[in-house]
Design a protein around this motif. Structure first.
Motif, short mmCIF file in Angstrom:
data_model
loop_
_atom_site.label_atom_id
_atom_site.label_comp_id
_atom_site.label_asym_id
_atom_site.label_seq_id
_atom_site.Cartn_x
_atom_site.Cartn_y
_atom_site.Cartn_z
N ALA A 1 9.96 -44.50 44.44
CA ALA A 1 10.84 -44.17 45.56
C ALA A 1 11.22 -42.71 45.52
CB ALA A 1 12.10 -45.05 45.53
N LEU A 2 11.64 -42.22 46.66
CA LEU A 2 12.26 -40.91 46.79
C LEU A 2 13.73 -41.13 47.12
CD1 LEU A 2 9.54 -39.11 48.92
CD2 LEU A 2 9.90 -38.94 46.45
N LYS A 3 14.62 -40.50 46.35
CA LYS A 3 16.05 -40.61 46.59
C LYS A 3 16.55 -39.33 47.24
CE LYS A 3 20.49 -41.70 44.41
NZ LYS A 3 21.17 -42.13 43.16
N PHE A 4 17.16 -39.49 48.41
CA PHE A 4 17.70 -38.36 49.16
C PHE A 4 19.21 -38.33 48.96
CE2 PHE A 4 13.71 -39.27 51.06
CZ PHE A 4 13.26 -38.14 51.72
N SER A 5 19.74 -37.18 48.60
CA SER A 5 21.18 -36.97 48.50
C SER A 5 21.54 -35.82 49.42
CB SER A 5 21.58 -36.64 47.05
OG SER A 5 21.26 -37.72 46.20
N MET A 6 22.30 -36.11 50.48
CA MET A 6 22.61 -35.11 51.50
C MET A 6 24.08 -34.76 51.52
SD MET A 6 20.13 -36.42 54.58
CE MET A 6 20.36 -38.14 54.10
N ALA A 7 24.35 -33.54 51.85
CA ALA A 7 25.74 -33.08 51.95
C ALA A 7 26.42 -33.79 53.12
CB ALA A 7 25.76 -31.56 52.17
N PRO A 8 27.75 -33.91 53.07
CA PRO A 8 28.48 -34.56 54.17
C PRO A 8 28.16 -33.91 55.51
CG PRO A 8 29.94 -34.23 52.29
CD PRO A 8 28.66 -33.50 51.97
N GLY A 9 27.93 -34.76 56.52
CA GLY A 9 27.64 -34.27 57.86
C GLY A 9 26.18 -34.03 58.15
N TRP A 10 25.30 -34.18 57.13
CA TRP A 10 23.86 -33.98 57.31
C TRP A 10 23.15 -35.32 57.34
CZ3 TRP A 10 21.41 -29.23 57.98
CH2 TRP A 10 22.25 -28.11 57.85
N LYS A 11 22.03 -35.36 58.02
CA LYS A 11 21.24 -36.59 58.12
C LYS A 11 19.76 -36.25 58.15
CE LYS A 11 21.97 -36.75 63.15
NZ LYS A 11 22.99 -35.68 63.22
N THR A 12 18.94 -37.27 57.82
CA THR A 12 17.49 -37.17 57.97
C THR A 12 17.02 -38.41 58.70
OG1 THR A 12 15.42 -36.66 56.83
CG2 THR A 12 16.88 -38.22 55.74
N TYR A 13 15.69 -38.60 58.85
CA TYR A 13 15.23 -39.49 59.91
C TYR A 13 14.28 -40.59 59.45
CZ TYR A 13 17.64 -36.09 62.65
OH TYR A 13 18.62 -35.28 63.14
N TRP A 14 14.28 -41.63 60.26
CA TRP A 14 13.45 -42.83 60.10
C TRP A 14 12.04 -42.55 60.61
CZ3 TRP A 14 12.90 -47.28 63.89
CH2 TRP A 14 12.53 -48.48 63.26
N VAL B 1 22.31 -28.56 50.78
CA VAL B 1 22.16 -29.48 51.92
C VAL B 1 21.57 -30.81 51.49
CG1 VAL B 1 20.97 -29.85 54.12
CG2 VAL B 1 21.97 -27.62 53.61
N VAL B 2 20.48 -30.77 50.73
CA VAL B 2 19.78 -32.01 50.36
C VAL B 2 19.07 -31.83 49.03
CG1 VAL B 2 17.72 -31.36 51.71
CG2 VAL B 2 18.11 -33.77 51.12
N ASN B 3 19.10 -32.86 48.21
CA ASN B 3 18.27 -32.95 47.00
C ASN B 3 17.38 -34.18 47.12
OD1 ASN B 3 18.96 -30.75 45.32
ND2 ASN B 3 20.89 -31.73 44.78
N VAL B 4 16.13 -34.04 46.71
CA VAL B 4 15.19 -35.17 46.70
C VAL B 4 14.80 -35.43 45.25
CG1 VAL B 4 12.99 -36.06 47.52
CG2 VAL B 4 14.33 -34.53 48.97
N THR B 5 14.95 -36.69 44.82
CA THR B 5 14.69 -37.07 43.44
C THR B 5 13.62 -38.16 43.40
OG1 THR B 5 17.01 -36.64 42.91
CG2 THR B 5 15.77 -37.95 41.33
N LEU B 6 12.69 -38.03 42.45
CA LEU B 6 11.67 -39.05 42.27
C LEU B 6 12.18 -40.17 41.37
CD1 LEU B 6 8.71 -40.06 42.53
CD2 LEU B 6 8.22 -38.72 40.47
N LEU B 7 12.11 -41.40 41.86
CA LEU B 7 12.40 -42.58 41.05
C LEU B 7 11.06 -43.24 40.75
CD1 LEU B 7 15.47 -44.03 43.01
CD2 LEU B 7 15.44 -42.31 41.19
N SER B 8 10.67 -43.26 39.48
CA SER B 8 9.29 -43.58 39.12
C SER B 8 8.95 -45.05 39.14
CB SER B 8 8.97 -42.99 37.74
OG SER B 8 9.97 -43.35 36.81
N GLY B 9 9.93 -45.95 39.10
CA GLY B 9 9.70 -47.34 39.39
C GLY B 9 8.90 -48.13 38.37
N TRP B 10 8.08 -49.08 38.87
CA TRP B 10 7.37 -50.01 37.98
C TRP B 10 6.08 -50.47 38.64
CZ3 TRP B 10 10.99 -51.44 41.46
CH2 TRP B 10 10.76 -52.57 42.24
N ARG B 11 5.17 -50.97 37.83
CA ARG B 11 3.88 -51.50 38.28
C ARG B 11 3.93 -53.02 38.26
NH1 ARG B 11 -1.30 -49.06 37.71
NH2 ARG B 11 -0.06 -47.14 37.75
#
Length: 274
Positions: A54-67, A35-45
């Protein structure tokens, strides 16, 4: 979440990562990978001590998450970083969301893949020892609550995923000045355990279709209904109902009212309503 029945429950409790430098694209949890994978993007200082990750969300087609304000048909997203080391503050930099309508309810959020930046303010020049918890919901025909434990280091010399995170930061709603907002006026009337806000915003239409507004107030105890919008040229009018959960009397701090106007292509955030 109101009026949405949880027909299935899932607790996705991820094992905390060790406190080592994370590689770009490290997966935090595979428990709900269908359904969903959450990936850490470690970024910069940055030079002022702010670490953009950042957190990267990858969701299966037809799925959503919220603001941050999910609407009557959504599930709130919450983060708690209070157990972290060398951290003074954490600010979520929300990209412009989409508006969804299903079964007569409106929700506000994201579908597909999206990047959710977080600005972490370090206390000193050393690494930030993140120790937090992320709680969110993913919905399709059913809704699944997800809880992840997050723990890792953000070293000061980290420089990963800069372009991907910077692009997501640029997707935040524009300011009132950038949108050409000339005047904002509000009138609030209080009734028996309820209130009504009438808003008039002088601004040209944003690019895109499906103009909608999300109204947020500072008091988390208050329920805020979906604003009803009408537009005449460069004048946008909106009306929204408010009520206190439990029916207790209340007053709204109009200086902290936040109005986000969203279309299919753009959004503007307006803070304060005289």
């Amino acid at each position: 979440m109101t009026r949405t029945r949880f027909t299935s429950l899932l607790a996705a409790l991820a094992t905390a990562l060790p406190l080592t430098t994370p590689a770009a694209g490290q997966v935090l949890s595979n428990d709900v990978s269908d359904v969903v994978n959450v990936t850490l993007l470690s970024g910069w200082r940055s030079g002022d001590g702010t670490h953009f990750a950042a957190l990267k969300f990858s969701m299966a087609p037809g799925w959503k998450t919220y603001w941050r304000a999910p609407g009557d048909g959504g599930v709130p997203t919450r983060m708690d970083w209070s157990a972290s080391g060398n951290l003074d503050a954490a600010q979520v930099l929300w990209p412009t969301p989409q508006v969804f309508r299903q079964n007569g309810l409106r929700s506000v959020g994201y579908s597909g893949d999206f990047v959710l930046p977080v600005a972490f303010t370090a206390h000193d020049d050393g690494p930030i020892a993140l120790d937090g918890q992320l709680e969110f919901g993913v919905c399709s025909e059913i809704c699944l609550p997800v809880s992840l434990d997050l723990a890792t280091l953000l070293p000061p010399n980290e420089t990963h995923n800069v372009e991907e995170i910077a692009t997501a930061i640029q997707k935040q709603p524009i300011t009132a000045a950038q949108a050409g907002v000339r005047h904002v006026e509000c009138t609030i009337s209080y009734g028996d355990k309820r209130a009504r806000i009438d808003m008039q915003i002088d601004m040209p239409p944003l690019q895109g279709n499906g103009e909608a507004m999300v109204l947020e107030v500072a008091d988390p105890r208050l329920w805020v209904g979906e604003p009803f919008l009408t537009r005449s040229g460069d004048t946008l009018r909106a009306t929204a109902e408010l009520a206190a959960r439990g029916g207790t009397p209340f007053r709204v701090d109009m200086d902290r009212v936040r109005m986000t106007i969203i279309t299919t292509q753009n959004a503007v955030e307006i803070v304060g309503c005289a």
